[in-house]
Scaffold this motif. Sequence first.
Motif, short mmCIF file in Angstrom:
data_model
loop_
_atom_site.label_atom_id
_atom_site.label_comp_id
_atom_site.label_asym_id
_atom_site.label_seq_id
_atom_site.Cartn_x
_atom_site.Cartn_y
_atom_site.Cartn_z
N THR A 37 4.79 -3.92 -11.56
CA THR A 37 5.20 -2.83 -10.67
C THR A 37 4.23 -1.66 -10.76
O THR A 37 3.80 -1.11 -9.74
N SER A 40 0.96 -2.67 -9.16
CA SER A 40 1.13 -2.75 -7.71
C SER A 40 1.17 -1.36 -7.07
O SER A 40 0.54 -1.12 -6.04
N VAL A 41 1.93 -0.46 -7.67
CA VAL A 41 2.03 0.91 -7.15
C VAL A 41 0.66 1.60 -7.21
O VAL A 41 0.24 2.27 -6.26
N TYR A 43 -2.33 0.20 -7.12
CA TYR A 43 -3.19 -0.36 -6.08
C TYR A 43 -2.77 0.10 -4.68
O TYR A 43 -3.60 0.42 -3.84
N ARG A 44 -1.46 0.13 -4.44
CA ARG A 44 -0.98 0.48 -3.10
C ARG A 44 -1.20 1.95 -2.77
O ARG A 44 -1.67 2.29 -1.69
N TYR A 45 -0.85 2.85 -3.69
CA TYR A 45 -0.86 4.27 -3.37
C TYR A 45 -2.11 5.02 -3.84
O TYR A 45 -2.48 6.02 -3.23
N ARG A 48 -5.10 2.51 -2.21
CA ARG A 48 -4.78 2.19 -0.81
C ARG A 48 -5.17 0.76 -0.45
O ARG A 48 -5.67 0.48 0.63
N ASP A 49 -4.92 -0.14 -1.40
CA ASP A 49 -5.24 -1.56 -1.20
C ASP A 49 -4.11 -2.41 -1.78
O ASP A 49 -4.19 -2.83 -2.94
N PRO A 50 -3.04 -2.65 -1.01
CA PRO A 50 -1.91 -3.43 -1.56
C PRO A 50 -2.36 -4.83 -1.99
O PRO A 50 -3.26 -5.42 -1.40
N ILE A 51 -1.71 -5.31 -3.02
CA ILE A 51 -2.04 -6.62 -3.57
C ILE A 51 -1.26 -7.69 -2.81
O ILE A 51 -0.02 -7.66 -2.76
N GLU A 55 4.88 -9.40 -4.17
CA GLU A 55 6.33 -9.57 -4.05
C GLU A 55 6.77 -10.92 -4.61
O GLU A 55 7.82 -11.04 -5.24
#
Length: 176
Positions: A37, A40-41, A43-45, A48-51, A55
């Motif tokens: 988690t 993932s957070v 990378y996403r925020y 700016r590159d979601p994995i 999920e």
Amino acid sequence: MADTPDGLVKLEKGLRRIAGLFAILGGVALFALAGITIFSVFYRYVLRDPIFGIEDVSTMTMTIVVAGSITWAAANRGHVSVNVLPMVAGRGVSRVTDLMGRIVSFTILAIAAYGLAVKGSCGLPCGAITSNLSIPHPPFYYVLSAAMGFAALWVLMQILIGLVHWNGVDPHEVTD
């Protein structure tokens, strides 16, 4: 008052060891889920590159956490219970309802363990894979089946010990 037979005492100790192993597995999975988690957070925020597929990994990891939680809670009285009946109807009635509840619980848990094992055995022909990464579901079904089977054995042990102590103090009776 009747003493618990040695065989049931050994069974309970063995089941507690198995519950401990499940709890360790669940704890490791929970630690991994926290790491997944955070990763993932980040990378996403931040990047700016979601994995892709995170999920799927999180969901399968959560399955292991649930399996560990079920077994630990069964062996350590971690499930929620409300013990109002003895105050209203007396201990004799609660003994009967406890037995009936345990029989129903055992039946449901045994059916769930069987159903999960059957579902897990179908595997790829049934499309039992995650949607993004195609992680096969069968190993996770088997872990959940083992957890439900453990819980069923635990309840069966409670039934047997409860019958031995029918007129005495049931060591697994719900306390206030």
